[in-house]
Design a protein around this motif. Sequence first.
Motif, PDB file in Angstrom:
ATOM      1  N   PRO A 190       8.136   6.559  -4.320  1.00 48.81           N
ATOM      2  CA  PRO A 190       6.920   5.976  -3.733  1.00 48.81           C
ATOM      3  C   PRO A 190       6.457   4.730  -4.467  1.00 48.81           C
ATOM      4  N   MET A 191       6.536   4.755  -5.798  1.00 47.34           N
ATOM      5  CA  MET A 191       6.107   3.576  -6.562  1.00 47.34           C
ATOM      6  C   MET A 191       7.011   2.395  -6.288  1.00 47.34           C
ATOM      7  N   GLY A 192       8.309   2.653  -6.141  1.00 44.41           N
ATOM      8  CA  GLY A 192       9.243   1.588  -5.845  1.00 44.41           C
ATOM      9  C   GLY A 192       8.986   0.976  -4.475  1.00 44.41           C
ATOM     10  N   LEU A 193       8.640   1.804  -3.484  1.00 43.87           N
ATOM     11  CA  LEU A 193       8.313   1.288  -2.155  1.00 43.87           C
ATOM     12  C   LEU A 193       7.093   0.379  -2.211  1.00 43.87           C
ATOM     13  N   ARG A 194       6.100   0.795  -2.985  1.00 42.72           N
ATOM     14  CA  ARG A 194       4.903  -0.044  -3.129  1.00 42.72           C
ATOM     15  C   ARG A 194       5.243  -1.357  -3.821  1.00 42.72           C
ATOM     16  N   ALA A 249       8.983  -3.669   5.188  1.00 36.64           N
ATOM     17  CA  ALA A 249       8.742  -3.160   3.834  1.00 36.64           C
ATOM     18  C   ALA A 249       7.363  -2.518   3.723  1.00 36.64           C
ATOM     19  N   VAL A 250       6.347  -3.158   4.317  1.00 39.46           N
ATOM     20  CA  VAL A 250       4.991  -2.605   4.260  1.00 39.46           C
ATOM     21  C   VAL A 250       4.909  -1.305   5.043  1.00 39.46           C
ATOM     22  N   ALA A 251       5.526  -1.262   6.227  1.00 43.18           N
ATOM     23  CA  ALA A 251       5.495  -0.040   7.038  1.00 43.18           C
ATOM     24  C   ALA A 251       6.191   1.115   6.320  1.00 43.18           C
ATOM     25  N   HIS A 252       7.309   0.813   5.665  1.00 41.58           N
ATOM     26  CA  HIS A 252       8.030   1.855   4.913  1.00 41.58           C
ATOM     27  C   HIS A 252       7.163   2.388   3.774  1.00 41.58           C
ATOM     28  N   TYR A 253       6.485   1.485   3.092  1.00 45.36           N
ATOM     29  CA  TYR A 253       5.589   1.900   2.000  1.00 45.36           C
ATOM     30  C   TYR A 253       4.439   2.747   2.526  1.00 45.36           C
ATOM     31  N   LEU A 254       3.811   2.323   3.624  1.00 49.68           N
ATOM     32  CA  LEU A 254       2.673   3.072   4.160  1.00 49.68           C
ATOM     33  C   LEU A 254       3.095   4.445   4.668  1.00 49.68           C
TER      34      LEU A 254
END
Length: 357
Positions: A190-194, A249-254
């Motif tokens: 999760p931190m990596g996605l952010r 990238a933002v959608a994957h993080y959210l």
Amino acid sequence: MEREELTLERANRFIGWYARRQNLDPRSLGLFRSALQSLNRVYHCMGLAPPDWRSPRPAKPPATPLLTEYADYLLRHRGNPQVTVHKKLQHIGKFQGHLIQAGEGWLSIGLTDVDAFLVSYAQRYSRSHVSDVACSIRCFLRFLHWSGRIPVDLSEAVIAPVQPRLERPRRALAWENVQRLLKAVDRSTPMGLRDYALLLMMSTYGLGAGEAIRLRFDDIDWEAGTLSVVRPKTGAAFTLPLLPAVAKAVAHYLRDGRPSGTPTRHLFVQMKVPFGPFAASSAIRHIIAKHARAAGISGTFLGSHVLRHSHAARQIDLGTPPRVVSELLGHRDPESLSAYVRIATETLRDVALPVPA
């Protein structure tokens, strides 16, 4: 009863009591505090409304009525953001301490007092910092004259160390190193996605750290495919296209990275309870440095604005008109872009003159 007592103050009291009872060092019981804070967070997610873990700290008012009036002047008449007001008040507070030691006050201030303070300050701090302090003193002296407290405007006579405008050009990463930095982010966590979404957005649009950490859900229009940004220093608002790679990238993080039930509408949040927004742009510097190490990139210039500088240099290399780049970066003075020309290495190679044989 349990959740009503789940506050930081009561957790610290419990840790102190337990440490005394078991003859332990309270500093070794930090996991107790983390566990109790996590339990507090569970109650929040369940909608059971426990008390705030940490009571909000009231803003510290200026030390004197004069500084209170000056802070209001900076906010209302000068339009300075709160962070700038706080910095100028700190500078004036140090100058006031110097005056008190010299037996002087604001009404009897003279240029010799200002010079003596700046000379002593220059022996301990850099030229850029002393110049910044001198600027704060000029502004305050102008206020004292404007408000009728001193008869003569002394501000124009304040002399500060000369800081050549482009003596230290802004540092940037070569674009291939920006790509290496992004590839080094581990997106399996999760931190990596952010971090990936954050760094990709900053490098794509040239956002500063302050702009990135202020982004909220309302700033993204998914249907229109746009991103709204407000420059913190100038207050200027503009709209950017939400490019497919950034949107993905933002959608994957959210969807898979951002903690659910987070009590804030800020886009990027801390990955530890209470999952609040970043408190300062210094957090972005640590994120960049962390992934730079993983990518094998080193340098003392890896600050929170390095991706902004890299983006500007890249745009100049690609032939984007300087005025367009300046407007996208939110500069009030188009001449500010000249600082980036010195780091646009590809363009400089093209215009370099041959060395005579």
